[in-house]
Design an enzyme around this catalytic site. Structure first.
Site, PDB file in Angstrom:
ATOM      1  N   HIS A  76     -10.568  -4.310  10.170  1.00  0.00           N
ATOM      2  CA  HIS A  76     -11.278  -4.401   8.887  1.00  0.00           C
ATOM      3  C   HIS A  76     -12.613  -3.669   8.934  1.00  0.00           C
ATOM      4  O   HIS A  76     -13.611  -4.149   8.413  1.00  0.00           O
ATOM      5  CB  HIS A  76     -11.510  -5.867   8.501  1.00  0.00           C
ATOM      6  CG  HIS A  76     -10.293  -6.549   7.961  1.00  0.00           C
ATOM      7  ND1 HIS A  76      -9.214  -6.861   8.752  1.00  0.00           N
ATOM      8  CD2 HIS A  76      -9.973  -6.955   6.711  1.00  0.00           C
ATOM      9  CE1 HIS A  76      -8.286  -7.456   8.014  1.00  0.00           C
ATOM     10  NE2 HIS A  76      -8.721  -7.519   6.767  1.00  0.00           N
ATOM     11  N   GLU A  78       0.795  -1.228   0.000  1.00  0.00           N
ATOM     12  CA  GLU A  78       0.000   0.000   0.000  1.00  0.00           C
ATOM     13  C   GLU A  78       0.826   1.276   0.000  1.00  0.00           C
ATOM     14  O   GLU A  78       0.511   2.221  -0.730  1.00  0.00           O
ATOM     15  CB  GLU A  78      -0.958   0.010   1.191  1.00  0.00           C
ATOM     16  CG  GLU A  78      -2.159  -0.920   1.039  1.00  0.00           C
ATOM     17  CD  GLU A  78      -1.855  -2.370   1.376  1.00  0.00           C
ATOM     18  OE1 GLU A  78      -0.719  -2.654   1.806  1.00  0.00           O
ATOM     19  OE2 GLU A  78      -2.748  -3.220   1.214  1.00  0.00           O
TER      20      GLU A  78
HETATM   21  C1  LIG Z   1      -2.335  -4.246   4.339  1.00  0.00           C
HETATM   22  C2  LIG Z   1      -3.422  -5.091   3.846  1.00  0.00           C
HETATM   23  N1  LIG Z   1      -3.778  -4.996   2.556  1.00  0.00           N
HETATM   24  C3  LIG Z   1      -4.778  -5.758   2.077  1.00  0.00           C
HETATM   25  C4  LIG Z   1      -5.424  -6.636   2.892  1.00  0.00           C
HETATM   26  C5  LIG Z   1      -6.558  -7.490   2.360  1.00  0.00           C
HETATM   27  N2  LIG Z   1      -6.103  -8.879   2.302  1.00  0.00           N
HETATM   28  C6  LIG Z   1      -6.357  -9.730   3.292  1.00  0.00           C
HETATM   29  S1  LIG Z   1      -5.622 -11.209   3.064  1.00  0.00           S
HETATM   30  C7  LIG Z   1      -4.997 -10.723   1.572  1.00  0.00           C
HETATM   31  C8  LIG Z   1      -4.199 -11.658   0.747  1.00  0.00           C
HETATM   32  C9  LIG Z   1      -3.030 -12.149   1.471  1.00  0.00           C
HETATM   33  O1  LIG Z   1      -2.346 -13.052   0.669  1.00  0.00           O
HETATM   34  P1  LIG Z   1      -1.178 -13.894   1.276  1.00  0.00           P
HETATM   35  O2  LIG Z   1      -0.276 -13.016   2.056  1.00  0.00           O
HETATM   36  O3  LIG Z   1      -0.562 -14.659   0.175  1.00  0.00           O
HETATM   37  O4  LIG Z   1      -1.902 -14.860   2.314  1.00  0.00           O
HETATM   38  P2  LIG Z   1      -2.998 -15.977   2.004  1.00  0.00           P
HETATM   39  O5  LIG Z   1      -4.317 -15.328   2.133  1.00  0.00           O
HETATM   40  O6  LIG Z   1      -2.751 -16.519   0.662  1.00  0.00           O
HETATM   41  O7  LIG Z   1      -2.807 -16.990   3.085  1.00  0.00           O
HETATM   42  C10 LIG Z   1      -5.347  -9.412   1.300  1.00  0.00           C
HETATM   43  C11 LIG Z   1      -4.963  -8.683   0.111  1.00  0.00           C
HETATM   44  C12 LIG Z   1      -5.037  -6.680   4.233  1.00  0.00           C
HETATM   45  N3  LIG Z   1      -5.643  -7.491   5.115  1.00  0.00           N
HETATM   46  N4  LIG Z   1      -4.029  -5.923   4.682  1.00  0.00           N
END
Ligand SMILES: Cc1ncc(C[n+]2csc(CCOP(=O)(O)OP(=O)(O)O)c2C)c(N)n1
Ligand SMILES: [Mg+2]
Lengths: 333, 345
Positions: B151, B82
């Site tokens: 959230h 971000e």
């Molecule tokens: C700073 C931030 N940006 C966006 C999100 C929304 N978000 C929640 S989980 C996620 C994906 C995370 O992917 P990864 O780190 O690969 O973990 P996975 O869900 O695949 O276990 C996103 C974009 C968030 N929680 N925090």
């Protein structure tokens, strides 16, 4: 290779994996009742990673997890009933209903905070490792994060600092090739997360995250090295999430991911794989595994009963705990 | 300049919710946002959009759905970075592009405070107006289902402390389109805040492009007894409150400021001259919330006309809880507005 791993270790890791799998599957069953009113990020398909890594941790070792935290917390020993009650928003949950699925804690078990901000746990774990070093303990910190989290600048800031201070920390990336619905290839130019520490002098190891035996081998060795002061390390575990990013359903009909991809990963189910290994090598009989399984089911039954029968917090509890009012802090011991 | 030809829509200047007119074209809030983006992309080749998952099958709850197919290369899925992303947009904006950055939850904007507040908000000033940062940061406020502390946050008030950025909060589909187009047309960084619970709401949205001036408030419902200044979702809650209060012969006036920076003080003062009573209905916390900020600013001008205390409806000063019981205690709705009105009548 597995020759060096003790049979009892294999069985114990299998037990934890099965516990996580059955717990998550129970949530899938219960979620449609709409009593679990919190977003759930299930880790079905990824169980071998948390189970193998946490198996080699002591109670005083510290773990930071992320939004997909159930498996990590179960593997670190958080009681099922405490997690389940939290999912049900009950006062008996590990956050007394204030945290929900994404913020499970258990200071007694080295889980001091769970952040659902992607990458949020990485600097926290680095700080925890700093504290362990300053306190001259033999304990270590482990942080679990997804392939998405390595896109945050703070990941590299943490690697730099951890290497600089030679901190006792293991960075465990659960690379399931997706962040929400975005494939890794749409977000990173190279598929080489385990190498991201090289510029800081941090060694990285890549592992098949669906192969518990190889996970046990690699995790145990890295953790041992870190305990002896030669950390930090990166462990990239390649795996796949079976359910949607959030919620109990599959997301394939929505066009989020190709179904053939899931099918090929399901053939490499981590739980089935270790189970087959155990049976083939006569480490345990099918009957013994069935007994293990039904023991876990019983524990889950009782966790669900506990959660459902527990009271909700008092609505006025909303206003408590904004500030810490006890005289000694839990992390000070 | 492509944007000088887009006009302010005068047709609905004095209507409350034009959606009530059945003969008019209606869109959902999400569709209105998409249409605005689509038209901005068509009008101005400098516009591009980026954000996590903007091209996925959900398309940011429908608001960017399939836009990447209409404008290949100009709609970008991103890494989860971000602060970096915000900097990329600021950098592109100073070089003449008009980026739109989208956050699925406003909470994630906290990672980019440095780029927003140290950079986007200050570059124009630091350069004595030689450089502009024409960009829009869209962010969505979530609510409910145990989303909990990270959230769910409505952080609009945080941005009011800083000069150099504009803060826009639409409350209807009509406004979503006109304000988003105006934000894209604006030569300054604009923080555009959308409440997720508004996304399904339909109302009148003209097919043509139109702008709603940023900084002009709007009287959603005229009334004589109490002035309610409501933002975003609370405008909808205030409308519900108005219905219920009408049965008791209480006639509230609802003012939707549409933007908090710049803020239309005049429309509030004029209203209070008439009603003598004022309630702020906010989505954020009390401390440093819009009640405190705006009331503090207008207090001297309002004082001669006030016949009672001012009421501020805002969240208790606790983080967002998860349990449904605690959520119920935490969140505010039309009932809270009604109680506040009755306290001062
Ligand atoms: C700073 C931030 N940006 C966006 C999100 C929304 N978000 C929640 S989980 C996620 C994906 C995370 O992917 P990864 O780190 O690969 O973990 P996975 O869900 O695949 O276990 C996103 C974009 C968030 N929680 N925090
Ligand atoms: Mg991932």
């Amino acid at each position: 290779m597995a020759g060096k791993i003790k049979n009892s270790d294999l069985l114990n890791v299998y037990f934890i994996m099965q516990k996580i799998r059955l717990f998550e599957e129970r949530i899938v069953m219960l979620y449609p009742e709409q009593e679990i009113k919190t977003p759930v990020h299930l880790c079905i398909g990824q169980e071998a990673i948390a189970s193998s890594v946490c198996y080699y941790l002591k109670k005083e070792d510290i773990v930071f997890s992320n939004h997909r935290s159930h498996g990590h917390c179960i593997a670190k020993g958080l009681e099922l009933q405490s997690i389940m009650a939290e999912l049900y928003g009950k006062d008996t949950g590990c956050c007394s209903g204030k945290g929900g699925s994404m913020h499970l804690v258990s200071p007694e078990r080295g889980i001091f905070a769970t952040s659902a901000i992607v990458g949020g746990g990485i600097p926290l774990a680095t700080g925890a490792a700093l504290s362990l070093k300053l306190k001259k303990t033999k304990n270590i910190a482990v942080v679990f994060f997804g392939d998405g989290a390595v896109e945050q600048g703070v990941f590299y800031e943490s690697l730099n600092f951890a290497a600089l201070k030679k901190l006792p920390i293991l960075f465990v990336c659960e690379n399931n090739f997706y962040a929400t619905n975005s494939p890794l290839s749409a977000r990173q130019p190279l598929d080489n997360i385990y190498k991201r520490g090289e510029a800081f002098g941090i060694k990285g190891v890549r592992c098949d995250g669906n192969d518990a035996i190889s996970m046990i081998d690699k995790a145990s060795k890295l953790i041992k090295k870190i305990r002896h002061g030669s950390g930090p390390f990166i462990l990239e575990c390649r795996t796949y999430r079976w359910k949607a990013h959030v919620g109990p359903d599959c997301d394939f009909d929505k066009g989020c991911r190709p179904l053939v991809e899931l099918e090929s990963w399901m053939k490499r189910c981590p739980v089935k794989r270790i189970e087959n290994y155990i049976l083939k090598n006569k480490i345990a009989t099918r009957e013994k595994l069935n007994i293990i399984r039904s023991k876990i089911e019983e524990e889950i039954d009782s966790a669900v009963r506990f959660a459902k029968n527990s009271d909700f917090p008092n609505s006025k509890d909303l206003y408590s705990n904004v500030y810490y009012t006890e005289s000694s802090c839990p992390g000070q011991k | 300049m492509p944007w000088t030809k887009v006009a302010v829509d005068n047709a609905v200047k004095n209507l409350a919710f034009p959606s009530l007119d059945k003969n008019k074209r209606t869109l959902e809030f999400r569709q209105a946002l998409r249409e605005a983006s689509f038209q901005a992309f068509k009008r101005d080749p400098r516009v591009f959009l980026m954000g996590e998952g903007v091209d996925d099958p959900g398309g940011v709850f429908g608001s960017t759905l399939n836009l990447h197919k209409d404008f290949p290369g100009r709609v970008m899925d991103t890494p989860i970075s971000e602060n970096g992303l915000t900097g990329f947009c600021v950098g592109a904006a100073v070089c003449g592009m008009r980026p739109i950055l989208v956050h699925m939850r406003m909470d994630f904007m906290l990672l980019s405070f440095d780029q927003i507040l140290n950079h986007a908000a200050k570059i124009c000033y630091m350069s004595s107006g030689r450089v502009a940062v024409p960009m829009v940061i869209r962010s969505i406020i979530g609510r409910g289902w145990g989303s909990s502390a990270q959230h769910s946050q409505a952080l609009h008030a945080l941005f009011l402390h800083m000069p150099g950025i504009k803060v826009v909060m639409p409350s209807s589909a009509y406004d979503a389109k006109g304000l988003l187009l105006a934000s894209i047309a604006d030569n300054n960084p604009v923080i555009f805040i959308e409440h997720r619970w508004l996304y399904d709401i339909k109302d009148y949205v003209p097919a043509k492009e139109y702008l709603i001036p940023i900084g002009k408030g709007f009287i959603r419902k005229a009334g004589k007894d109490v002035t309610i200044v409501a933002v975003s979702l609370m405008v909808q809650e205030a409308m519900k409150a108005a219905e219920k209060l009408k049965r008791e012969d209480i006639d509230i006036e609802i003012i939707d400021p549409r933007s908090l920076n710049p803020f239309d003080e005049e429309i509030v003062i004029e209203s209070v001259k008439k009603t003598g009573r004022l309630v702020f209905a906010d989505l954020g916390w009390a401390s440093g919330g819009i009640g405190e900020i705006l009331l503090g600013r207008m207090h001297n001008k309002l004082r001669p006309y006030l016949k009672s205390d001012v009421q501020v409806i805002s969240l208790a000063d606790t983080p967002t809880p998860s349990s449904p019981v605690l959520e119920k205690e935490f969140y505010l709705d039309s009932e809270d507005i009604i109680k506040a009105v009755k306290r001062i009548l």
